[in-house]
Design a protein around this motif. Structure first.
Motif, mmCIF file in Angstrom:
data_model
loop_
_atom_site.group_PDB
_atom_site.id
_atom_site.type_symbol
_atom_site.label_atom_id
_atom_site.label_comp_id
_atom_site.label_asym_id
_atom_site.label_seq_id
_atom_site.Cartn_x
_atom_site.Cartn_y
_atom_site.Cartn_z
ATOM 1 N N SER A 195 -15.083 3.088 8.638
ATOM 2 C CA SER A 195 -13.498 3.215 8.427
ATOM 3 C C SER A 195 -12.995 2.760 9.757
ATOM 4 O O SER A 195 -11.672 2.295 9.556
ATOM 5 N N PHE A 196 -13.786 2.460 10.860
ATOM 6 C CA PHE A 196 -13.056 2.143 12.207
ATOM 7 C C PHE A 196 -13.706 0.718 12.498
ATOM 8 O O PHE A 196 -14.916 0.456 12.367
ATOM 9 N N GLN A 197 -13.100 -0.169 12.466
ATOM 10 C CA GLN A 197 -12.976 -1.677 12.437
ATOM 11 C C GLN A 197 -12.761 -2.284 13.757
ATOM 12 O O GLN A 197 -12.931 -3.354 13.816
ATOM 13 N N GLN A 198 -11.934 -1.520 14.488
ATOM 14 C CA GLN A 198 -11.256 -2.442 15.560
ATOM 15 C C GLN A 198 -11.352 -1.411 16.835
ATOM 16 O O GLN A 198 -11.269 -0.555 17.014
ATOM 17 N N ALA A 199 -11.959 -2.167 18.114
ATOM 18 C CA ALA A 199 -12.162 -1.386 19.206
ATOM 19 C C ALA A 199 -12.081 -2.314 20.434
ATOM 20 O O ALA A 199 -12.190 -3.699 20.330
ATOM 21 N N MET A 200 -12.049 -1.856 21.646
ATOM 22 C CA MET A 200 -12.179 -2.699 22.733
ATOM 23 C C MET A 200 -13.471 -2.084 23.490
ATOM 24 O O MET A 200 -13.723 -0.899 24.009
ATOM 25 N N TRP A 201 -14.144 -2.762 24.212
ATOM 26 C CA TRP A 201 -15.459 -2.459 24.838
ATOM 27 C C TRP A 201 -15.020 -2.721 26.349
ATOM 28 O O TRP A 201 -14.734 -3.765 26.882
#
Length: 371
Positions: free
Chosen positions: A140-146
């Motif tokens: 459900s979670f598709q976008q992130a910043m590492w």
């Protein structure tokens, strides 16, 4: 009544006050620390994250202070561990900042700001999410910043190590009921004694406004309640901190424990609330469904000091009167650099003092980065 004199008195025995005491031992051995609790008011519920980049979307003095503070922490922790022989569990495995539903635009803005300064920060989307947390993050979670440079410590172990390192400092377990000034000395009254000091430092978290009022200063502050809980799952292991844009986070601790936080409310009840705990569990299971078979080890809450000007107050506010408060949810991150800034302010020299001596004054207005 007994009257005791010290060169410096610090009111507040939490992570900020203890760090200030630790720094000032190089200047004088005649220091007292006053605290009417065990000093764990906010720290016992802290995630321990050193996430300098995690909060910001634009440059500011607080952003600059946070970045410098993050850089200081590994050496500080290492030295404390050498002095005390105690482990503080510093872990530097990075942080994945994840877009909660409806928050993508805000995360993109933050990424664009940080990426312009740090080329190691990456945008993560789609199937690349499976590279993190051993592939346990929900689809459900598709976008992130590492953010690979992020780290964290065990907040309670950190404070305990500081207390050991400050063992030679006098401790007064009393409530300050009055502060006055006579000639060049500050006079502090407790139920049992009077303490005189040349220099006074107020670092009492949510109680700082009450103390500052005694010496004629208004410092509008509120204690923001945050519920946290600790889960244990013997078969789940990942190292990265997971932090949603809605404020929910999962911080991996030692031995398959996971610290889950944190709610934000102005509820003054000093015990965890059912609604807050439910929200934490719901968000956790949505993000990492496998954790739904965990054991709840601990449920707790703490109160974070938030200044209405949306930044900490650090520095001198009167002759020989200094303050360090209002760190909100960045107390661990800013603990070492706050102490060093206070030390340099007292000595009136040093690079930090020159850079920040006008940055964190009482009354300055900043953008609220926590909204």
């Amino acid at each position: 009544m007994v009257i005791t004199y010290y060169d410096i008195v610090i009111i507040g025995g939490g992570i900020i006050g203890e760090n200030i005491a630790y720094s000032l031992q190089s200047e004088t051995n005649h220091i007292a620390l006053i605290d009417d609790t065990d000093g764990y008011k906010a720290t016992h519920a802290a995630g321990g994250m050193l996430g300098a980049q995690n909060e910001f979307t634009e440059d500011s003095p607080l952003y600059q202070l946070s970045m410098l503070g993050q850089q200081m922490m590994p050496e500080h922790i290492q030295k404390l561990e050498q002095i005390t022989g105690l482990s503080i569990d510093l872990k530097q495995h990075g942080l994945l900042k994840i877009a909660s539903p409806g928050d993508l635009e805000r995360l993109i803005k933050q990424y664009e700001f940080l990426r312009s300064n740090f080329k190691t920060i990456d945008w993560i989307d789609g199937h690349h999410m499976s590279q993190f947390a051993n592939g346990m993050i929900s689809n459900s979670f598709q976008q992130a910043m590492w953010i690979p440079t992020d780290g964290q410590v065990n907040a309670l172990k950190y404070l305990t190590a500081l207390k050991h390192a400050n063992a030679a400092i006098d401790r007064i377990n009393e409530k300050v009921i009055n502060i006055s000034k006579s000639n060049h000395l500050y006079c502090l009254s407790t139920s049992g004694e009077t303490i005189n000091c040349e220099k006074l430092i107020i670092a009492a978290g949510c109680k700082s406004d009450y103390l500052l009022n005694m010496v004629g200063y208004e410092c509008p502050m509120q204690g923001v309640k945050g519920e946290v809980l600790t889960l244990h799952h013997p078969d789940i292991h990942f190292n990265e901190t997971l932090f949603q844009t809605n404020g929910h986070y999962i911080v991996p601790k030692a031995n398959h424990h996971y610290l889950i936080g944190a709610t934000s409310s102005l509820n003054t009840q000093k015990s965890p609330g059912a609604a807050g705990v439910k929200w934490l569990l719901d968000e956790t299971f949505k993000l990492v469904p496998a954790l739904d078979s965990s054991t709840i080890v601990k449920i707790d809450c703490g109160f974070r000091p938030e200044i209405k000007q949306h930044h900490p107050i650090i520095g001198q506010i009167d002759n020989n009167l200094f303050v360090a408060t209002g760190h909100y949810r960045n107390g661990i991150l800013l603990s070492r650099i706050t102490a060093e800034l206070i030390r340099q302010t007292i000595c009136q020299h040093g690079e930090l003092y020159q850079q920040f001596k006008f940055s964190f004054r009482l009354g300055e207005q900043y953008e609220n980065i926590y909204q």
